[in-house]
Write a protein that holds these residues in place. Structure first.
Motif, PDB file in Angstrom:
ATOM      1  N   HIS A 224       0.833  -1.211   0.000  1.00  0.00           N
ATOM      2  CA  HIS A 224       0.000   0.000   0.000  1.00  0.00           C
ATOM      3  C   HIS A 224       0.863   1.253   0.000  1.00  0.00           C
ATOM      4  O   HIS A 224       0.609   2.199  -0.759  1.00  0.00           O
ATOM      5  CB  HIS A 224      -0.923   0.016   1.215  1.00  0.00           C
ATOM      6  N   THR A 228       1.190   3.936  -3.092  1.00  0.00           N
ATOM      7  CA  THR A 228       0.862   5.343  -2.857  1.00  0.00           C
ATOM      8  C   THR A 228       1.994   6.251  -3.326  1.00  0.00           C
ATOM      9  O   THR A 228       1.760   7.253  -4.029  1.00  0.00           O
ATOM     10  CB  THR A 228       0.599   5.583  -1.357  1.00  0.00           C
ATOM     11  N   GLU A 231       2.273   6.238  -7.031  1.00  0.00           N
ATOM     12  CA  GLU A 231       1.037   6.733  -7.673  1.00  0.00           C
ATOM     13  C   GLU A 231       0.449   5.703  -8.629  1.00  0.00           C
ATOM     14  O   GLU A 231       0.010   6.028  -9.740  1.00  0.00           O
ATOM     15  CB  GLU A 231       1.319   8.060  -8.393  1.00  0.00           C
ATOM     16  N   GLU A 234      -5.591   2.991  -8.467  1.00  0.00           N
ATOM     17  CA  GLU A 234      -6.402   2.010  -7.750  1.00  0.00           C
ATOM     18  C   GLU A 234      -7.169   1.140  -8.748  1.00  0.00           C
ATOM     19  O   GLU A 234      -7.616   1.612  -9.796  1.00  0.00           O
ATOM     20  CB  GLU A 234      -7.395   2.711  -6.823  1.00  0.00           C
TER      21      GLU A 234
END
Length: 235
Positions: A224, A228, A231, A234
């Motif tokens: 995760h 993040t 980038e 999702e």
């Protein structure tokens, strides 16, 4: 010529590799869960990792903690973890704090670390709540691990908001305490598996553990954080 991050660079490009080199992450706990997270962070080329753990390696750690070997028994976990990290990537900056963190004992500690992300992989509820409170008050991104013991199915681990968790006794306590503090959201890794009741632990209150659930939880935490930073969209 190929190097440590060649295959990741093929996947994300040189700019993202450079981004990871300039990222700092604090990891609370380098045991079964935290050791898995550390492994993923180091092999992804994160430039600076701060390790916080006040424990030593014991023989029962060997069944699940990636940093441990027979040679490391009785040594401090943060030092063992640092050695492993540097043996994989000599360029990573590893800072260690051999402490059992609480905000009461170490006020202002998290803020002083100057990191981009925090991973909570410890067991002590009061410390976990402290970490959530401090990170949210200071807008420091955080993801927390819930219970990894007494379980056999790593495929039942998932990421969710703390208030959407279920089945997990640790998450239940965290939900209650965070509600008292009016904290409305916090991202966690938890298991939907009903915990097994240990049968053979005698007088010990510690959970039973297998070799494959806690490290996978650590990899999910790190995944995760890395997605993040990189980038990654999702899905």
């Amino acid at each position: 010529m190929e190097y440590l991050l060649t295959r990741l660079e093929w996947l994300v490009g040189p700019d993202k590799i450079n981004m990871l080199k300039h990222t700092s992450i604090a990891l609370f706990g380098v045991g079964g869960v935290g050791g898995g997270a550390l492994e993923a962070l180091v092999r992804a080329g994160v430039g600076r990792i701060v390790l916080i753990d006040g424990d030593k390696v014991t023989p029962s750690n060997l069944n699940r903690q990636m940093i441990t070997t027979h040679e490391s028994i009785a040594r401090r976990k943060v030092e063992v973890a640092k050695e492993r990290a540097l043996s994989i990537n000599p360029n990573v900056v590893i800072e260690t704090y051999d402490i059992m963190y609480t905000e009461e004992a170490y006020p202002g500690f998290i803020q002083s670390l100057n990191v981009d992300f925090v991973i909570d992989a410890i067991d002590m509820v009061t410390a976990k709540i402290n970490i959530v409170e401090v990170c949210q008050a200071n807008n420091i991104p955080l993801i927390c691990s819930m219970g990894g013991g007494n379980r056999f199915y790593p495929e039942k681990l998932q990421i969710a908001d703390i208030h959407k968790t279920h089945t997990d006794p640790l998450a239940r306590v965290m939900r209650r305490e965070l509600r008292k503090r009016r904290i409305k959201k916090q991202l966690v890794v938890f298991s939907t598996e009903t915990p097994t009741i240990p049968e053979f632990r005698g007088e010990s209150k510690s959970p039973g553990t297998c070799s494959f659930v806690p490290p996978v939880a650590g990899f999910i935490l790190a995944a995760h954080v890395l997605r993040t930073i990189l980038e990654v969209p999702e899905q």
